[in-house]
Design a protein around this motif. Structure first.
Motif, PDB file in Angstrom:
ATOM      1  N   ASP A  70     -32.133  41.796  15.001  1.00 11.82           N
ATOM      2  CA  ASP A  70     -32.331  42.709  16.134  1.00 11.82           C
ATOM      3  C   ASP A  70     -33.770  43.220  16.154  1.00 11.82           C
ATOM      4  N   ARG A  95     -28.142  49.237  19.996  1.00 10.13           N
ATOM      5  CA  ARG A  95     -27.377  50.093  19.100  1.00 10.13           C
ATOM      6  C   ARG A  95     -28.332  50.995  18.340  1.00 10.13           C
ATOM      7  N   THR A 130     -23.027  39.354  24.739  1.00 14.25           N
ATOM      8  CA  THR A 130     -22.277  38.706  23.664  1.00 14.25           C
ATOM      9  C   THR A 130     -21.255  37.737  24.212  1.00 14.25           C
ATOM     10  N   HIS A 176     -29.124  45.631  25.709  1.00 15.57           N
ATOM     11  CA  HIS A 176     -27.977  45.577  24.805  1.00 15.57           C
ATOM     12  C   HIS A 176     -28.453  46.155  23.475  1.00 15.57           C
ATOM     13  N   ILE A 194     -30.146  44.287  20.546  1.00 17.10           N
ATOM     14  CA  ILE A 194     -29.291  43.349  19.818  1.00 17.10           C
ATOM     15  C   ILE A 194     -29.621  41.919  20.229  1.00 17.10           C
ATOM     16  N   ASP A 234     -22.193  41.982  29.415  1.00 15.03           N
ATOM     17  CA  ASP A 234     -22.289  42.097  27.965  1.00 15.03           C
ATOM     18  C   ASP A 234     -22.800  40.746  27.471  1.00 15.03           C
ATOM     19  N   ARG A 252     -22.709  50.987  16.810  1.00 17.95           N
ATOM     20  CA  ARG A 252     -21.865  50.514  17.919  1.00 17.95           C
ATOM     21  C   ARG A 252     -22.719  49.910  19.038  1.00 17.95           C
ATOM     22  N   GLU A 253     -22.185  48.864  19.664  1.00 20.28           N
ATOM     23  CA  GLU A 253     -22.895  48.207  20.754  1.00 20.28           C
ATOM     24  C   GLU A 253     -22.809  49.035  22.035  1.00 20.28           C
ATOM     25  N   THR A 312     -28.324  38.201  20.505  1.00 17.53           N
ATOM     26  CA  THR A 312     -27.037  37.499  20.550  1.00 17.53           C
ATOM     27  C   THR A 312     -27.199  36.038  20.953  1.00 17.53           C
TER      28      THR A 312
END
Length: 878
Positions: free
Chosen positions: A149, A113, A389, A111, A126, A387, A82-83, A128
Motif C-alpha cells: 500500500d 485504510r 477489490t 480505496h 490500498i 470497490d 478497515r477498508e 489491489t
C-alpha cells in the motif's frame, strides 16, 4: 466550691462537646481534602477538544471535531486497518464550464485504510492490482512485498480519548489543501486544465458523521487556466467550488467478483494474477456490478421471483422540472423488466430526495442519485464507482443537463419530421418529450449498471426492416439501447405504423443483465463461474444482435460500430436519410411557428446540415474500413476483416456523387432570413474533400489485410477520375470541382513538396484518426469544450494535419486488452502510396497543362493555378 474545682467541672462538661466538635471539624477538613484529591485532572483529550466554539459530529464510526479552523478525526481503534472509500463530489461551483460538474466525482474514490504508525496514523491507498491462488502463502507474501500500500498521508496522534478506545488526529490538511486525488477541476480530454490553488480563499464548512460514513464539506478556490498543446485558451480565471468529501466503511464480507469477457460490453477493472499453474503473470479483469443476492435462495432456485437483499435505490433530484420527473422515474424502473427475466423483482427502486432525513446528502457516496444541472451542455452522463477489490459498484450518479431537451428536440425533428407531424413544432409535445427522455435516461442508467457503449448493435438490423411496422414495433431501431441509435431516420413519409424510437430494452440489454447479475450458486469459485459465463457468450457467437462493438475514439476502423447510425448498409441507410432531409428542409419555414427572429429555424437548419455530414461520413468509413469482432477459439467469426472491395468502390462513388450534388443544402430561400455566413454546401464540401484525401492512409492497412484488396493504386485512380471528371469530359467546372481538384493536387504533390510531414502523435500518420469535424459530429468529446474552442482548434488542425487533435485525446482505458479504446496502427512500413501519388502528379500535370490551351475565364485561371503548383513541385524535384 473552690474556684479551681469550678474550673475543672466546667472543663469536664465542655470537653466532650469540644472534642466532638473538633472531631467533626477535622472530618470536614478531611472530607474536603479527600474530595479535592479525587477530582480528576483535566486530560489531554479535554485540553484539546473541550473549548468554546467547537462543533462535534458524533457517531459510532468516526467522530468529527471542528475547532478554530481545524478538523480532528476521533477514530476508534477497531476501525484501524478497515477498508474504506474516500470520495470527493462537487456540490457547488462558480463556473459550470471550467469549474467542474455539480454532483460529479471528477476523480475515482480513494480505496484507503488508516494504519497505526510510530506516534502517528498513516492513511494508506490500498493496492489491489495483483492476486494469487487462495492458500498459496509464499506467493501471497511475495505479492504483498511487491504490491504494498502507498502512504498518502501521515497524521500525528494528538491524543487518545479518555477511555483509550480511539485516537485523535488533526486531519485538516486533507480537506483544505490542494490534494490532486480530490481535484474537482475537469479533465477536458485534449484540453489541459491547470489550477493555481488559493489557500487564503479556502476552508472548512459543514461536518456530519453517521454509523458507517462521514461527510466533510470544504470551499476550495483556484485561479484556472485552460490550454491546448502550447496554446493558452483561458487564463487566470477565478473558480471556487464547494466540495463534499465522504468516507464510507466497506463491508468485511466481500462480494464474489465476476471475471470479465472481452466479447461482452461491461466496464471492468484490470488485475494481474500470479500463479504457478501458468507460465507468466496472467492479466484478467473484474466486471463492475452491484451486489445482487436473493433474499431467499431456495425460492429463487425454485424459479420464484425474489427480492434482492440490497436493492439499487435511486434518489431523484427535487430540482428537476416537474414534467421531467415522471419520465426520469419510468426510465429507472424500466430496467426491472430485465431483472425479472433472471428471477429478481423490485431491484430498481426510486425515491424522491428526502425532506426530513438529516442523514441524507446527495453528494455523500452512500447515496445513488440522479441529478438535474441547469447547464447549456446538451448531454447526460451515467458514471459509477466501485470497490476495486471486487468490482462491486458502491455508488452511481446520473447527470441530466438542462439542454439535453434541446438536443432531443433537434434529433427528433431532423430524423423523424418526415413521418411524424407531432414533432413539426418548436417545442416537443409532452408525450414525445417523455418518450425521448426515457430513452436518454435509461441509456445512462445502463451505464450505472456496468454496461459500456455497444456501437455495433444497430448494424445487426437490415436497413429495409426499419421501414417495416411489424419489425420495428417488436424490435425498435436497435437490439441494445447502449448504442447511439437514436430515432428512425430510415423511415420514409409513406411508411405506416413504423416505430421511430429505440426499444424499451433490446435483446442485448437483457443479455447484459443476465451475464452480469444472474447468480450462479452452483459454482464453487470465480474461475468455475467463469466457465459458465463463457458458455453463455459462446451460445450467442455469430448472432449479430449479440456482437459487441467497442466505441472507437482514437481510431475509427469499423464502419459497423460507430455512433449515430442505423442498419447494416451505410449507403442504403444514408440514402434514405438524405431523401428525408430533402423533404424536411423545404417545409422547415411553414412547420415551425412562433419563431419571429428565425433563431429556432436557423438552429434546426444547422442540425440538418450536421445530420447530412454524419450520413456522408457514415459511408466514408466503408472506404478502407475493417470490421472488428472479439472472438474466442472454437466460436464463429474473425477478429478483423476488410470491408469487401466492391463495397469500398461503391462507397467512394457514392461519396463523389454526394459531393457533386450537395447544392440542395443551400438552395432554400429560408437562408436569406438567417444571419450572414458561408453557405453550408461549401463548408460541407471542404470537410468532405479533406476526408476523401485522408482515406488514402486507411486503404493502405485495409488492403494489406484483405484477400481481395481494394488497393491504394485503385483508390487513388478512382479518386483522381472522380475529381477530374469534368476536366476529362470537357465540362465547365463547378466551384465544387475546383475545390476537390485543388485538394487532390495537394495530396499527390505532397511526397515531393518541401513540407514537414504532419500528422498524429509521435510521428504516426493519421490513418483512421477522426478529424475535428468528426469529433464534433459524433460527440467524441462530451465535455463540450472542443465545441467552444472550435475555431482555435481548427486552426491548429489546419497547421498540423487531420488527426492531430485526436492524437492529443487523453481518455481512460477500460480494463484488459479487448476493452480499451482502439489505438492507431502505424502503417508506414507497408505504405507504398508514394509511387502512385507521384505518378498521379505527372498525370495531373499533363491534364491540367492541356486544359490551359482550351479553357477560358475562371476555369482557365483555376487550371493556371494548379499548373503553377504542380510544375513548380515537379521541377524542383527533377
Amino acid at each position: 466550691m473552690k474556684r479551681w474545682m469550678l474550673v475543672l467541672l466546667v472543663a469536664v462538661l465542655v470537653l466532650p462537646v469540644s472534642q466532638e466538635a473538633l472531631a467533626s471539624s477535622r472530618k470536614k477538613k478531611k472530607a474536603t481534602v479527600e474530595k479535592k484529591e479525587t477530582a480528576p485532572a483535566q486530560t489531554e483529550y479535554d485540553k484539546l477538544l473541550k473549548k468554546p466554539g467547537k462543533v462535534t459530529a458524533t457517531s459510532n464510526f468516526i467522530t468529527l471535531h471542528k475547532l478554530n479552523g481545524k478538523l480532528y478525526f476521533e477514530i476508534p481503534l477497531k476501525y484501524l486497518g478497515r477498508e474504506m472509500l474516500l470520495a470527493s463530489t462537487l456540490t457547488e461551483t462558480s463556473s459550470d464550464l471550467i469549474g467542474g460538474t455539480v454532483g460529479y466525482k471528477q476523480q475515482n474514490p480513494l480505496h484507503v485504510r488508516f494504519v497505526m504508525g510510530d506516534s502517528c496514523l498513516y492513511l494508506k491507498k490500498i493496492t489491489t492490482s495483483a492476486t494469487v491462488d487462495p492458500g498459496n502463502e509464499a506467493l501471497q507474501n511475495a505479492v504483498d512485498r511487491s504490491f504494498s500500500d502507498a502512504i498518502v498521508g501521515k497524521y500525528k496522534i494528538e491524543t487518545y480519548n479518555n477511555d483509550r478506545t480511539a485516537v485523535v488526529i488533526d486531519i485538516t490538511s486533507l480537506f483544505t489543501t490542494d490534494v490532486k486525488d480530490f481535484s474537482f477541476l475537469p479533465n477536458m480530454g485534449m484540453l489541459t486544465v491547470k489550477g493555481d490553488f488559493r489557500s487564503d480563499a479556502s476552508g472548512l464548512d459543514e461536518i456530519k458523521s453517521f454509523d458507517d460514513n462521514l461527510v466533510v464539506k470544504s470551499y476550495m478556490s483556484y485561479r484556472v487556466s485552460v490550454g491546448f498543446w502550447i496554446i493558452t485558451l483561458l487564463s487566470d480565471v477565478p473558480v471556487t467550488g464547494k466540495v463534499t468529501r465522504s468516507l464510507v466503511l466497506l463491508p468485511e464480507d466481500k462480494m464474489r467478483p465476476r471475471i470479465s469477457d472481452s466479447r461482452v460490453g461491461i466496464f471492468n477493472t484490470t488485475k494481474q494474477h500470479v500463479s504457478t499453474r501458468e507460465d507468466g503473470i496472467q492479466v484478467y479483469s473484474l466486471a463492475h456490478r452491484w451486489r445482487l443476492e436473493p433474499k431467499d435462495m431456495a425460492a429463487y432456485q425454485r424459479g420464484e421471483l425474489v427480492e434482492p437483499v440490497k436493492p439499487i435505490v435511486w434518489y431523484v433530484d427535487d430540482a428537476f422540472p416537474a414534467e421531467w420527473k415522471s419520465p426520469v422515474k419510468k426510465a429507472i424502473l424500466r430496467w426491472n423488466k430485465a431483472f425479472e427475466a433472471i428471477g429478481f423483482k423490485n431491484v430498481m427502486q426510486v425515491r424522491d430526495f428526502p425532506k426530513d432525513d438529516p442523514e441524507f446528502d446527495p453528494d455523500n457516496i452512500k447515496y445513488t442519485c440522479i441529478r438535474y444541472l441547469p447547464s447549456t451542455t446538451e448531454n447526460a452522463m451515467g458514471p459509477s464507482w466501485i470497490d476495486p477489490t471486487t468490482g462491486e459498484i458502491v455508488n452511481a450518479t446520473v447527470l441530466i443537463y438542462n439542454d439535453v431537451i434541446k438536443l432531443l428536440n433537434n434529433w427528433r425533428f431532423v430524423q423523424t419530421a418526415q413521418i411524424d407531424p407531432k414533432v413539426r413544432t418548436k417545442k416537443l409535445p409532452q408525450d414525445v418529450m417523455e418518450e425521448a427522455m426515457i430513452y436518454v435516461v435509461a441509456h445512462e442508467i445502463g451505464h450505472t449498471l456496468g454496461f459500456m457503449h455497444n456501437m455495433a448493435a444497430s448494424a445487426s438490423y437490415p436497413v429495409d426492416s426499419l421501414r417495416s411496422a411489424s419489425f420495428t414495433q417488436k424490435y425498435g431501431t436497435t437490439p441494445c439501447i447502449m448504442d447511439y441509435a437514436r430515432f428512425n431516420y430510415v423511415a420514409q413519409p409513406g411508411d405506416k405504423g413504423v416505430k421511430l424510437t429505440p426499444p424499451d430494452l433490446g435483446v442485448y440489454d437483457y443479455f447484459l443483465v443476465k451475464w452480469n447479475y444472474q447468480p450462479i450458486p452452483q459454482a464453487k469459485d470465480i474461475w468455475e463461474e467463469q466457465a459458465t459465463l463463457e458458455s453463455w457468450v459462446d451460445e450467442k457467437a455469430g448472432d449479430p444482435r449479440f456482437r459487441y462493438g467497442r466505441q472507437q475514439i482514437l481510431s475509427r476502423y469499423d464502419p459497423s460500430a460507430i455512433e449515430e447510425d442505423l442498419g447494416d448498409d451505410p449507403i442504403k441507410a444514408s440514402t434514405y436519410g438524405i431523401k428525408n432531409l430533402k423533404y424536411i428542409l423545404p417545409n422547415l419555414e411553414q412547420w415551425i411557428e412562433d419563431d419571429a427572429d428565425y433563431s429556432h429555424r436557423a438552429d434546426l437548419y444547422k442540425s440538418i446540415a450536421n445530420q447530412y455530414f454524419r450520413y456522408i461520413t457514415n459511408v466514408s468509413y466503408n472506404v478502407g474500413g475493417i470490421y472488428l469482432t472479439e472472438i474466442k477459439e472454437g466460436t464463429p467469426g474473425e477478429r478483423y476483416v476488410a470491408v469487401p472491395k466492391d463495397v469500398q468502390k461503391a462507397s467512394l462513388a457514392w461519396l463523389l456523387n454526394e459531393y457533386r450534388n450537395a447544392d440542395w443544402l443551400s438552395k432554400s430561400p429560408l437562408l436569406k432570413k438567417f444571419p450572414m455566413g458561408v453557405d453550408m454546401t461549401t463548408v460541407l464540401r471542404i470537410r468532405l474533400a479533406g476526408n476523401l484525401t485522408k482515406l488514402k492512409d486507411n486503404v493502405v492497412l485495409s488492403a494489406y489485410i484483405a484477400s481481395n484488396p481494394y488497393t491504394v493504386k485503385e483508390f487513388l485512380n478512382d479518386l483522381y477520375n472522380g475529381a477530374f471528371e469534368s476536366a476529362i469530359k470537357g465540362k465547365k467546372l463547378t466551384d465544387g470541382d475546383k475545390l476537390l481538384q485543388s485538394t487532390l493536387v495537394d495530396l499527390v504533390i505532397a511526397p515531393l513538396a518541401d513540407k514537414k510531414e504532419s500528422g498524429g502523435l509521435f510521428g504516426l500518420n493519421s490513418a483512421y484518426a477522426p478529424s475535428l469535424d468528426e469529433i464534433l459530429a459524433y460527440d467524441l468529446d462530451p465535455s463540450g469544450l472542443v465545441g467552444r474552442f472550435e475555431d482555435q482548434l481548427r486552426a491548429i488542425e489546419q497547421e498540423h494535419g487531420a488527426g492531430f487533435i485526436a492524437s492529443q485525446l487523453r481518455l481512460d482505458e477500460f480494463g484488459a486488452p479487448g476493452y480499451g479504446f482502439l489505438q492507431k496502427v502505424d502503417t508506414k512500413a507497408i505504405d507504398n502510396s508514394t509511387v502512385y501519388l507521384i505518378d498521379l502528379a505527372f498525370k495531373a500535370q499533363k491534364l491540367v497543362n492541356s486544359k490551359l490551351a482550351t479553357s477560358t475565364g475562371e476555369d482557365r485561371l483555376h487550371y493556371q493555378a494548379l499548373a503553377a503548383k504542380i510544375n513548380k513541385t515537379l521541377k524542383n524535384n527533377k
